[in-house]
Design a protein around this motif. Structure first.
Motif, PDB file in Angstrom:
ATOM      1  N   PHE A  99     -28.841  41.625  14.258  1.00 36.18           N
ATOM      2  CA  PHE A  99     -28.344  41.191  15.571  1.00 36.18           C
ATOM      3  C   PHE A  99     -28.947  42.156  16.581  1.00 36.18           C
ATOM      4  O   PHE A  99     -28.597  43.343  16.601  1.00 36.18           O
ATOM      5  N   LEU A 100     -29.860  41.645  17.413  1.00 31.95           N
ATOM      6  CA  LEU A 100     -30.756  42.534  18.147  1.00 31.95           C
ATOM      7  C   LEU A 100     -30.620  42.394  19.660  1.00 31.95           C
ATOM      8  O   LEU A 100     -30.498  41.292  20.194  1.00 31.95           O
ATOM      9  N   CYS A 101     -30.667  43.543  20.338  1.00 34.83           N
ATOM     10  CA  CYS A 101     -30.963  43.570  21.769  1.00 34.83           C
ATOM     11  C   CYS A 101     -32.203  44.439  21.915  1.00 34.83           C
ATOM     12  O   CYS A 101     -32.189  45.609  21.512  1.00 34.83           O
ATOM     13  N   CYS A 102     -33.289  43.860  22.435  1.00 36.05           N
ATOM     14  CA  CYS A 102     -34.534  44.609  22.543  1.00 36.05           C
ATOM     15  C   CYS A 102     -35.202  44.264  23.873  1.00 36.05           C
ATOM     16  O   CYS A 102     -35.346  43.097  24.225  1.00 36.05           O
ATOM     17  N   ALA A 103     -35.603  45.316  24.612  1.00 37.73           N
ATOM     18  CA  ALA A 103     -36.141  45.111  25.957  1.00 37.73           C
ATOM     19  C   ALA A 103     -37.579  44.597  25.933  1.00 37.73           C
ATOM     20  O   ALA A 103     -38.055  44.028  26.904  1.00 37.73           O
ATOM     21  N   THR A 104     -38.274  44.820  24.817  1.00 35.96           N
ATOM     22  CA  THR A 104     -39.674  44.379  24.709  1.00 35.96           C
ATOM     23  C   THR A 104     -39.798  43.474  23.485  1.00 35.96           C
ATOM     24  O   THR A 104     -38.841  43.316  22.725  1.00 35.96           O
ATOM     25  N   GLN A 105     -40.974  42.918  23.269  1.00 39.57           N
ATOM     26  CA  GLN A 105     -41.127  41.980  22.151  1.00 39.57           C
ATOM     27  C   GLN A 105     -40.991  42.708  20.815  1.00 39.57           C
ATOM     28  O   GLN A 105     -41.746  43.640  20.522  1.00 39.57           O
ATOM     29  N   PRO A 106     -40.036  42.291  19.962  1.00 41.06           N
ATOM     30  CA  PRO A 106     -39.866  42.936  18.648  1.00 41.06           C
ATOM     31  C   PRO A 106     -41.083  42.645  17.761  1.00 41.06           C
ATOM     32  O   PRO A 106     -41.639  41.552  17.808  1.00 41.06           O
ATOM     33  N   ILE A 107     -41.459  43.645  16.957  1.00 44.54           N
ATOM     34  CA  ILE A 107     -42.663  43.513  16.123  1.00 44.54           C
ATOM     35  C   ILE A 107     -42.303  43.731  14.658  1.00 44.54           C
ATOM     36  O   ILE A 107     -41.632  44.709  14.310  1.00 44.54           O
ATOM     37  N   ILE A 108     -42.758  42.804  13.809  1.00 45.97           N
ATOM     38  CA  ILE A 108     -42.624  43.025  12.369  1.00 45.97           C
ATOM     39  C   ILE A 108     -44.023  43.092  11.761  1.00 45.97           C
ATOM     40  O   ILE A 108     -44.953  42.448  12.246  1.00 45.97           O
ATOM     41  N   GLU A 109     -44.145  43.925  10.730  1.00 44.73           N
ATOM     42  CA  GLU A 109     -45.455  44.121  10.095  1.00 44.73           C
ATOM     43  C   GLU A 109     -45.242  44.212   8.585  1.00 44.73           C
ATOM     44  O   GLU A 109     -44.353  44.943   8.127  1.00 44.73           O
ATOM     45  N   SER A 110     -46.027  43.473   7.828  1.00 46.52           N
ATOM     46  CA  SER A 110     -45.917  43.466   6.354  1.00 46.52           C
ATOM     47  C   SER A 110     -44.459  43.347   5.922  1.00 46.52           C
ATOM     48  O   SER A 110     -44.009  44.045   5.016  1.00 46.52           O
ATOM     49  N   SER A 111     -43.723  42.481   6.587  1.00 47.19           N
ATOM     50  CA  SER A 111     -42.293  42.321   6.305  1.00 47.19           C
ATOM     51  C   SER A 111     -41.996  40.847   6.064  1.00 47.19           C
ATOM     52  O   SER A 111     -42.608  39.980   6.686  1.00 47.19           O
ATOM     53  N   THR A 112     -41.051  40.574   5.157  1.00 50.01           N
ATOM     54  CA  THR A 112     -40.736  39.184   4.804  1.00 50.01           C
ATOM     55  C   THR A 112     -39.232  38.958   4.806  1.00 50.01           C
ATOM     56  O   THR A 112     -38.451  39.906   4.663  1.00 50.01           O
ATOM     57  N   GLY A 113     -38.853  37.682   4.970  1.00 52.06           N
ATOM     58  CA  GLY A 113     -37.432  37.327   4.905  1.00 52.06           C
ATOM     59  C   GLY A 113     -36.605  37.965   5.997  1.00 52.06           C
ATOM     60  O   GLY A 113     -35.439  38.313   5.788  1.00 52.06           O
ATOM     61  N   SER A 144     -35.283  37.033  20.256  1.00 52.46           N
ATOM     62  CA  SER A 144     -35.788  35.955  19.384  1.00 52.46           C
ATOM     63  C   SER A 144     -37.291  35.741  19.511  1.00 52.46           C
ATOM     64  O   SER A 144     -37.855  34.869  18.864  1.00 52.46           O
ATOM     65  N   ASN A 145     -37.939  36.554  20.338  1.00 47.05           N
ATOM     66  CA  ASN A 145     -39.369  36.357  20.620  1.00 47.05           C
ATOM     67  C   ASN A 145     -40.192  37.318  19.751  1.00 47.05           C
ATOM     68  O   ASN A 145     -40.798  38.263  20.235  1.00 47.05           O
ATOM     69  N   ILE A 146     -40.197  37.071  18.433  1.00 43.76           N
ATOM     70  CA  ILE A 146     -40.733  38.042  17.466  1.00 43.76           C
ATOM     71  C   ILE A 146     -42.258  37.930  17.358  1.00 43.76           C
ATOM     72  O   ILE A 146     -42.801  36.830  17.302  1.00 43.76           O
TER      73      ILE A 146
END
Length: 317
Positions: free
Chosen positions: A95-109, A139-141
């Motif tokens: 459950f996220l509040c993030c001021a900039t675009q959240p980034i995932i790398e080499s991550s799944t599920g 939600s803008n991952i």
């Protein structure tokens, strides 16, 4: 002298641990090698790294800079931050509040929902961390390492209940924090983000800087959601005169003098009749306040696009 031990949770198993409001006070924090723990940071911090944690429940209060999850799996989290990154993670629910675009790398599920949480000290902690409660791109991952034909992330169910993921703390010390996970009381307005809109009618409302901007924006959100409209997104951003011409077009001149006082707060509502509903609420409830509201269903979608295109450029998205 700051003792790093006071700002570290390391090598814990089957424990409930945390820090009360005022105990971290903007320092950086490290969480590593924890298994089946419940971890609560009820304070603001500079940065937080979470490494090699498995099957943990984690609450992180406002983080001025970045939070970085590495090599974690099966964790459920509630996080507020400026920047959010994960690397080599599996099955995190956030459950996220993030001021900039959240980034995932080499991550799944990976699964994301909108931050919803309240305790009395939280609003001031957001201020101390320099975070606006209205800037949340949960939600803008951005997936740094997409795999063709697969999706490494998605959204949590819309009706997901925060406490089913991260229960309230069970230990005596942390019970002193007066928490509510009721979406209506959340410090962060709960938004739909990138979820499918229910209607093709949206409406933009913009409040200008003043003593009551936050309270007014919250009041309008409560009134509109009470009438069954949905809050899609919110944004707090500074505008210049030329931005106002682009966004407010023919009525820019009446709003330009208000821009010098500070940032504006914009809200997008969605639902059949949103424009009329928003106009009548503003006339009834905010008669003495200058507010920009879309004039018609036809111009509203353009208003929303104009504003968010400007805001995204401003925020460097």
């Amino acid at each position: 002298q700051v003792d790093p031990k006071d700002y570290t949770f390391s090598g814990l198993k089957d424990e409930t641990v945390g820090r009360l409001p005022g105990k971290v006070a903007g320092q950086q924090f490290i969480i590593q090698d924890c298994e089946n723990c419940s971890i609560y940071i009820f304070d603001h911090s500079a940065t937080i790294t979470i490494d090699d944690c498995v099957n943990c429940r984690i609450f992180l209060g406002p983080i001025k800079g970045s939070v970085f999850f590495r090599d974690c799996k099966d964790c459920k989290c509630i996080v507020a931050c400026q920047q959010f990154r994960t690397r080599d993670c599996r099955k995190l629910e956030v459950f996220l509040c993030c001021a900039t675009q959240p980034i995932i790398e080499s991550s799944t599920g990976m699964k994301f929902g909108c931050f919803q949480y309240y305790y009395p000290e939280l609003a001031l902690q957001f201020k101390d961390a320099g975070l606006s409660i209205f800037n949340n791109t949960w939600s803008n991952i951005h997936d740094f390492t997409p795999v063709s034909g697969e999706n490494n992330w998605g959204l949590l169910p819309e009706n997901a209940v925060v406490q089913d993921y991260v229960p309230l703390p069970s230990c005596e010390e942390l019970k002193a924090v007066r928490i509510s996970t009721d979406a209506m009381r959340s410090i962060i307005p709960v938004t739909r983000g990138q979820r499918q809109k229910n209607s093709d009618e949206s409406c933009l409302a913009v409040f200008f800087a003043g003593d009551y901007t936050t309270a007014n924006a919250r009041k309008l959100i409560d009134e509109m959601t009470g009438k069954g409209f949905q809050l899609v997104q919110t944004k707090e951003v500074s505008m210049k005169a030329e931005d106002a011409h682009r966004v407010f077009q023919h009525c820019a001149s009446e709003f330009i003098p208000l821009l010098e006082k500070g940032p504006v707060v914009a809200l997008e509502f969605n639902g059949d009749g949103a424009v009329e509903g928003c106009q009548s609420t503003i006339n009834d409830v905010f008669s003495g306040t200058k507010v920009f509201v879309s004039e018609s269903k036809a111009s509203a979608s353009q208003d929303v696009d104009n504003f968010y295109n400007f805001a995204d450029m401003q925020m460097g998205m």
